[in-house]
Design a protein around this motif. Structure first.
Motif, mmCIF file in Angstrom:
data_model
loop_
_atom_site.group_PDB
_atom_site.id
_atom_site.type_symbol
_atom_site.label_atom_id
_atom_site.label_comp_id
_atom_site.label_asym_id
_atom_site.label_seq_id
_atom_site.Cartn_x
_atom_site.Cartn_y
_atom_site.Cartn_z
ATOM 1 N N ALA A 12 0.970 -1.305 0.011
ATOM 2 C CA ALA A 12 0.144 0.203 0.203
ATOM 3 C C ALA A 12 0.757 1.218 0.071
ATOM 4 N N GLY A 13 0.389 2.433 -0.642
ATOM 5 C CA GLY A 13 1.265 3.522 -0.651
ATOM 6 C C GLY A 13 0.110 4.686 -1.194
ATOM 7 N N TYR A 14 1.004 5.754 -1.215
ATOM 8 C CA TYR A 14 0.397 7.015 -1.824
ATOM 9 C C TYR A 14 0.945 7.480 -3.049
ATOM 10 N N CYS A 15 -0.112 7.459 -4.027
ATOM 11 C CA CYS A 15 0.353 7.909 -5.512
ATOM 12 C C CYS A 15 0.504 9.302 -5.652
ATOM 13 N N ALA A 19 -3.084 11.198 -6.468
ATOM 14 C CA ALA A 19 -3.108 11.974 -5.249
ATOM 15 C C ALA A 19 -4.296 11.194 -4.275
ATOM 16 N N ALA A 20 -3.753 9.930 -4.209
ATOM 17 C CA ALA A 20 -4.854 8.922 -3.495
ATOM 18 C C ALA A 20 -4.123 7.710 -2.842
ATOM 19 N N GLU A 21 -4.597 7.093 -1.850
ATOM 20 C CA GLU A 21 -3.967 5.625 -1.396
ATOM 21 C C GLU A 21 -4.301 4.878 -2.486
ATOM 22 N N VAL A 22 -3.419 3.893 -2.703
ATOM 23 C CA VAL A 22 -3.301 3.010 -3.795
ATOM 24 C C VAL A 22 -2.683 1.582 -3.464
ATOM 25 N N ARG A 23 -2.477 0.743 -4.193
ATOM 26 C CA ARG A 23 -1.476 -0.296 -3.948
ATOM 27 C C ARG A 23 -0.232 -0.135 -5.362
ATOM 28 N N PHE A 24 0.833 -0.560 -4.698
ATOM 29 C CA PHE A 24 1.974 -0.498 -5.855
ATOM 30 C C PHE A 24 2.339 -1.917 -5.941
ATOM 31 N N GLN A 25 2.185 -2.533 -7.363
ATOM 32 C CA GLN A 25 2.402 -3.965 -7.550
ATOM 33 C C GLN A 25 3.175 -4.208 -8.720
ATOM 34 N N ALA A 26 3.871 -5.174 -8.585
ATOM 35 C CA ALA A 26 4.674 -5.697 -9.736
ATOM 36 C C ALA A 26 4.884 -7.237 -9.910
ATOM 37 N N ARG A 27 4.812 -7.584 -11.106
ATOM 38 C CA ARG A 27 4.999 -9.138 -11.461
ATOM 39 C C ARG A 27 6.361 -9.395 -11.856
ATOM 40 N N GLN A 28 7.060 -8.245 -11.823
ATOM 41 C CA GLN A 28 8.689 -8.642 -12.581
ATOM 42 C C GLN A 28 9.498 -7.736 -11.454
ATOM 43 N N ALA A 29 10.419 -8.140 -11.443
ATOM 44 C CA ALA A 29 11.575 -7.758 -10.448
ATOM 45 C C ALA A 29 12.243 -6.324 -11.219
#
Ligand SMILES: [Zn+2]
Length: 242
Positions: A12-15, A19-29
């Protein structure tokens, strides 16, 4: 049937773009191109540039801004929506400079058609590593900025590389002199992609000043909260002295 790749990063983080709380997600390194915001689909360098923009130019919505080679998402879309004085350009060789082509102003960064001091801010994301004459580009960007204005941009800056390295050179007749193994990046307006002309090193900030007189500050991020982690997180802020 292949199962979708599992997440290698999910926080979870702030984009700063949403300008909102979001999730940051990656499927590759390789986070640089794969750590996406769940809200706007942005990637780390866009969020890094957005952070510097909001912190250093909180009144950006009222500024005259030129962005060269924008993407159709993330910070470019936010600038286009938010700032009435925003102009987006792409370079279409063979078309008239300054004309509107496919919805963009046609501009060659090496010889811009804008008058002197037309903008408060020039923005590019990963464009400088594709230009043929970065010294000419920087002088043109400075010419089109007002005193106190700034060129805010990202460019891959190679860890441990002391001296910037030219990889390819466009000859005057348009043919290409490949000095190193050719490397291409995606280009939203060309299926052929964009040839990488330079791998910049830690001398790049000083080269910018030597070429253009712009005063340079480089911001590097390692910021999980805003999803700006991984390689190549540098954001350059090059200011026209007042
Ligand atoms: Zn976002």
């Amino acid at each position: 049937m292949n199962a979708p790749a599992s997440l290698v990063y999910d926080r979870a983080g702030y984009c700063p773009i949403c300008a909102a709380e979001v999730r940051f997600q990656a499927r590759q390194a390789w986070f640089r191109d794969h750590l996406f915001c769940s809200g706007c689909g942005s990637i780390p360098r866009e969020r890094g540039l957005a952070l510097v923009l909001e912190r250093r130019f909180p009144g950006w919505r009222g500024l005259a801004i030129h962005e060269s080679s924008p993407a159709d998402r993330g910070i470019s879309a936010k600038l286009a929506r938010g700032a009435p004085g925003y102009v987006a350009s792409q370079f279409f060789p063979g078309e008239a400079l300054g004309a509107t082509v496919r919805g963009f102003r046609n501009e060659n960064l090496e010889r811009l058609s804008f008058p002197d001091a037309a903008f408060d801010l020039t923005v590019t994301l990963d464009v400088m590593e594709h230009v043929n004459q970065p010294d000419a580009v920087l002088r043109e960007i400075r010419r089109t900025l007002r005193p106190g204005g700034a060129y805010l941009f990202t460019v891959p800056t190679y860890k441990g590389k002391v001296a910037s390295e030219r990889r390819a050179h466009y000859r005057d007749d348009g043919t290409i002199d490949h000095i190193a193994e050719p490397e291409y990046h995606g280009n939203p307006v060309s299926d052929a992609g964009s040839l990488v002309t330079f791998h910049y090193g830690y001398d790049f900030a000083e080269l910018i000043t030597a070429w253009s007189g712009l005063e340079v500050e480089v911001v590097r991020f390692h910021d999980h909260r805003h999803g700006v982690i991984g390689d190549f997180t540098e954001v350059y802020l090059a200011t026209v002295p007042v």
